[in-house]
Scaffold this motif. Structure first.
Motif, mmCIF file in Angstrom:
data_model
loop_
_atom_site.group_PDB
_atom_site.id
_atom_site.type_symbol
_atom_site.label_atom_id
_atom_site.label_comp_id
_atom_site.label_asym_id
_atom_site.label_seq_id
_atom_site.Cartn_x
_atom_site.Cartn_y
_atom_site.Cartn_z
ATOM 1 N N ARG A 122 -15.248 -40.877 4.577
ATOM 2 C CA ARG A 122 -15.175 -41.820 5.675
ATOM 3 C C ARG A 122 -16.435 -41.699 6.529
ATOM 4 N NH1 ARG A 122 -8.806 -40.573 7.266
ATOM 5 N NH2 ARG A 122 -7.904 -41.718 5.496
ATOM 6 N N THR A 123 -16.731 -42.724 7.294
ATOM 7 C CA THR A 123 -17.883 -42.673 8.185
ATOM 8 C C THR A 123 -17.770 -41.459 9.103
ATOM 9 O OG1 THR A 123 -18.070 -45.069 8.139
ATOM 10 C CG2 THR A 123 -19.197 -43.918 9.929
ATOM 11 N N ASN A 124 -18.868 -40.712 9.199
ATOM 12 C CA ASN A 124 -18.950 -39.461 9.968
ATOM 13 C C ASN A 124 -18.154 -38.317 9.341
ATOM 14 O OD1 ASN A 124 -20.661 -40.546 11.992
ATOM 15 N ND2 ASN A 124 -18.889 -41.431 13.021
ATOM 16 N N GLY A 125 -17.634 -38.544 8.126
ATOM 17 C CA GLY A 125 -16.998 -37.445 7.411
ATOM 18 C C GLY A 125 -18.023 -36.405 6.997
ATOM 19 N N VAL A 126 -17.562 -35.183 6.727
ATOM 20 C CA VAL A 126 -18.498 -34.104 6.410
ATOM 21 C C VAL A 126 -18.322 -33.611 4.979
ATOM 22 C CG1 VAL A 126 -18.814 -33.315 8.778
ATOM 23 C CG2 VAL A 126 -16.981 -32.344 7.388
ATOM 24 N N PHE A 127 -19.440 -33.240 4.410
ATOM 25 C CA PHE A 127 -19.537 -32.681 3.069
ATOM 26 C C PHE A 127 -20.004 -31.240 3.222
ATOM 27 C CE2 PHE A 127 -22.345 -32.808 -0.994
ATOM 28 C CZ PHE A 127 -21.388 -32.129 -1.722
ATOM 29 N N ILE A 128 -19.214 -30.307 2.711
ATOM 30 C CA ILE A 128 -19.514 -28.879 2.829
ATOM 31 C C ILE A 128 -19.553 -28.279 1.423
ATOM 32 C CG2 ILE A 128 -18.803 -26.665 3.811
ATOM 33 C CD1 ILE A 128 -17.127 -28.272 5.865
ATOM 34 N N PHE A 129 -20.639 -27.597 1.109
ATOM 35 C CA PHE A 129 -20.692 -26.921 -0.192
ATOM 36 C C PHE A 129 -21.553 -25.669 -0.088
ATOM 37 C CE2 PHE A 129 -24.350 -29.777 -0.306
ATOM 38 C CZ PHE A 129 -25.346 -29.048 -0.952
ATOM 39 N N ASP A 130 -21.350 -24.775 -1.034
ATOM 40 C CA ASP A 130 -22.159 -23.561 -1.099
ATOM 41 C C ASP A 130 -22.682 -23.371 -2.512
ATOM 42 O OD1 ASP A 130 -20.298 -21.371 -2.549
ATOM 43 O OD2 ASP A 130 -19.045 -22.532 -1.168
ATOM 44 N N VAL A 131 -23.862 -22.779 -2.597
ATOM 45 C CA VAL A 131 -24.507 -22.525 -3.888
ATOM 46 C C VAL A 131 -25.098 -21.128 -3.885
ATOM 47 C CG1 VAL A 131 -25.057 -24.949 -4.373
ATOM 48 C CG2 VAL A 131 -26.677 -23.546 -3.066
ATOM 49 N N HIS A 132 -25.346 -20.620 -5.091
ATOM 50 C CA HIS A 132 -26.096 -19.376 -5.203
ATOM 51 C C HIS A 132 -27.546 -19.616 -4.796
ATOM 52 C CE1 HIS A 132 -22.880 -17.175 -6.973
ATOM 53 N NE2 HIS A 132 -22.913 -17.772 -8.139
ATOM 54 N N SER A 133 -28.114 -18.667 -4.097
ATOM 55 C CA SER A 133 -29.531 -18.744 -3.765
ATOM 56 C C SER A 133 -30.370 -18.419 -5.000
ATOM 57 C CB SER A 133 -29.870 -17.754 -2.655
ATOM 58 O OG SER A 133 -29.711 -16.421 -3.130
ATOM 59 N N ILE A 134 -31.631 -18.782 -4.928
ATOM 60 C CA ILE A 134 -32.550 -18.395 -6.003
ATOM 61 C C ILE A 134 -32.646 -16.877 -6.090
ATOM 62 C CG2 ILE A 134 -34.976 -18.424 -6.707
ATOM 63 C CD1 ILE A 134 -35.106 -21.310 -5.750
ATOM 64 N N PHE A 135 -32.625 -16.197 -4.942
ATOM 65 C CA PHE A 135 -32.648 -14.730 -4.943
ATOM 66 C C PHE A 135 -31.482 -14.159 -5.736
ATOM 67 C CE2 PHE A 135 -30.861 -10.867 -3.021
ATOM 68 C CZ PHE A 135 -31.889 -9.974 -3.256
ATOM 69 N N LYS A 136 -30.294 -14.720 -5.552
ATOM 70 C CA LYS A 136 -29.142 -14.183 -6.270
ATOM 71 C C LYS A 136 -29.274 -14.409 -7.772
ATOM 72 C CE LYS A 136 -24.175 -13.645 -6.179
ATOM 73 N NZ LYS A 136 -22.911 -13.930 -5.449
ATOM 74 N N PRO A 194 -35.416 -23.132 -15.223
ATOM 75 C CA PRO A 194 -35.759 -22.255 -14.092
ATOM 76 C C PRO A 194 -34.542 -22.039 -13.191
ATOM 77 C CG PRO A 194 -37.428 -23.960 -14.381
ATOM 78 C CD PRO A 194 -36.284 -24.327 -15.284
ATOM 79 N N ASN A 195 -34.402 -20.832 -12.668
ATOM 80 C CA ASN A 195 -33.330 -20.482 -11.733
ATOM 81 C C ASN A 195 -31.948 -20.751 -12.313
ATOM 82 O OD1 ASN A 195 -35.365 -19.914 -9.739
ATOM 83 N ND2 ASN A 195 -35.515 -22.128 -9.384
ATOM 84 N N SER A 196 -31.807 -20.485 -13.602
ATOM 85 C CA SER A 196 -30.503 -20.634 -14.254
ATOM 86 C C SER A 196 -30.120 -19.333 -14.944
ATOM 87 C CB SER A 196 -30.515 -21.783 -15.260
ATOM 88 O OG SER A 196 -31.338 -21.487 -16.367
ATOM 89 N N VAL A 197 -28.805 -19.181 -15.142
ATOM 90 C CA VAL A 197 -28.249 -17.955 -15.713
ATOM 91 C C VAL A 197 -27.156 -18.318 -16.709
ATOM 92 C CG1 VAL A 197 -26.951 -15.836 -15.204
ATOM 93 C CG2 VAL A 197 -28.720 -16.601 -13.636
ATOM 94 N N GLU A 198 -27.082 -17.571 -17.781
ATOM 95 C CA GLU A 198 -25.948 -17.648 -18.693
ATOM 96 C C GLU A 198 -25.122 -16.384 -18.528
ATOM 97 O OE1 GLU A 198 -27.209 -18.426 -22.677
ATOM 98 O OE2 GLU A 198 -27.981 -20.430 -22.191
ATOM 99 N N HIS A 199 -23.838 -16.579 -18.241
ATOM 100 C CA HIS A 199 -22.914 -15.462 -18.065
ATOM 101 C C HIS A 199 -22.097 -15.291 -19.346
ATOM 102 C CE1 HIS A 199 -23.768 -15.489 -13.760
ATOM 103 N NE2 HIS A 199 -23.463 -16.772 -13.722
ATOM 104 N N GLU A 200 -22.228 -14.148 -19.968
ATOM 105 C CA GLU A 200 -21.464 -13.847 -21.177
ATOM 106 C C GLU A 200 -20.328 -12.892 -20.793
ATOM 107 O OE1 GLU A 200 -22.811 -10.965 -24.384
ATOM 108 O OE2 GLU A 200 -23.306 -12.910 -25.305
ATOM 109 N N LEU A 201 -19.087 -13.375 -20.923
ATOM 110 C CA LEU A 201 -17.917 -12.605 -20.480
ATOM 111 C C LEU A 201 -17.038 -12.247 -21.658
ATOM 112 C CD1 LEU A 201 -17.586 -15.189 -17.770
ATOM 113 C CD2 LEU A 201 -17.283 -12.834 -17.064
#
Length: 248
Positions: free
Chosen positions: A132-146, A175-182
């Motif tokens: 909606r108008t003036n609605g907010v979008f909140i997200f988090d990501v891994h940093s490049i450092f992490k 670049p700045n990508s990771v593969e997680h092997e579990l």
């Protein structure tokens, strides 16, 4: 990427995740920017840990995830907690037909599972359309450092009686990508033996200014960029970057 078996082990892998801090972060943001937040979309909701917490805080929550199995776990969790949450199966990059919300969140670094720049940009555009108008979008990501200093070429492990895992992280293709092997080892109580379940997961992140540029291009005004739940500016060693943006 298959979640068929992983969905039922995800909560074990994430059992120490600071879910309550995500909830408090969102509540603080809504107070800070005077946002009425009756309707909240938990995009890439996984097994519903945050969806249920938000619903118990009084939010009108909708959950969306790509994985049918994750959503089955989420639905069972909602029922067990006596909260009503509609869950839908969709890719966040193909979000459509869900109406409009006061708040849309992509939490727990779920955005990092998108593999291309175009998928991220399309996701931002689709989120904009569902706010909606003036609605907010909140997200988090891994940093490049992490990605480069915490994950790359590291091994993490858990050794418990019923579930154990070995988690290896390798450089990804981009670049700045990771593969997680579990590799999970899960006790079969009927036989007393352990079943092995292998999973491969991909994550990719981008510089902070790149995310900011894409948000602006999608029609957002950035309210704040912070790190590690602290509402402080990111530092060189910050591991989790939070973005809060308002629909123009």
């Amino acid at each position: 990427m298959s979640y068929e078996q992983f969905a039922y082990l995800y909560d074990e892998l994430m059992k120490d995740a600071p879910y309550d801090q995500w909830v408090e972060f969102v509540k603080n943001i809504l107070v800070k920017y005077d946002v009425h937040a009756a309707k909240l979309l938990d995009l890439a909701c996984g097994t519903g840990e945050l969806s249920v917490r938000f619903a118990k805080q009084g939010f009108d929550v909708t959950g969306i995830d790509l994985s049918e199995d994750m959503l089955a776990v989420a639905q069972a969790k909602a029922e067990a907690n006596s909260v009503k949450i509609p869950f839908f199966q969709q890719n966040m990059a193909n979000l459509e037909g869900q109406g409009q919300f006061n708040v849309i969140g992509i939490f727990c670094d779920s955005l990092n599972y998108l593999q291309t720049e175009d998928e991220v940009k399309t996701t931002f555009s689709n989120v904009h359309q569902h706010l909606r108008t003036n609605g907010v979008f909140i997200f988090d990501v891994h940093s490049i450092f992490k990605m480069t200093d915490v994950f790359l070429n590291q091994t993490f492990a858990l050794n418990e009686e019923e579930v154990s895992y070995i988690w290896n992280s390798f450089p990804g293709e981009h670049p700045n990508s990771v593969e997680h092997e579990l590799s999970f080892f899960v006790l079969d109580e009927r036989t007393g033996k352990y079943d092995r379940i292998d999973e491969l997961h991909f994550q990719r992140t981008y510089p902070i200014n790149q995310y900011a540029h894409w948000l602006d291009a999608a029609g957002f005004e950035i309210l704040e960029i912070s790190a590690d739940f602290e509402h402080l500016e990111p530092a060189p060693t910050s591991e989790r970057i939070f973005f809060v943006a308002k629909k123009k």
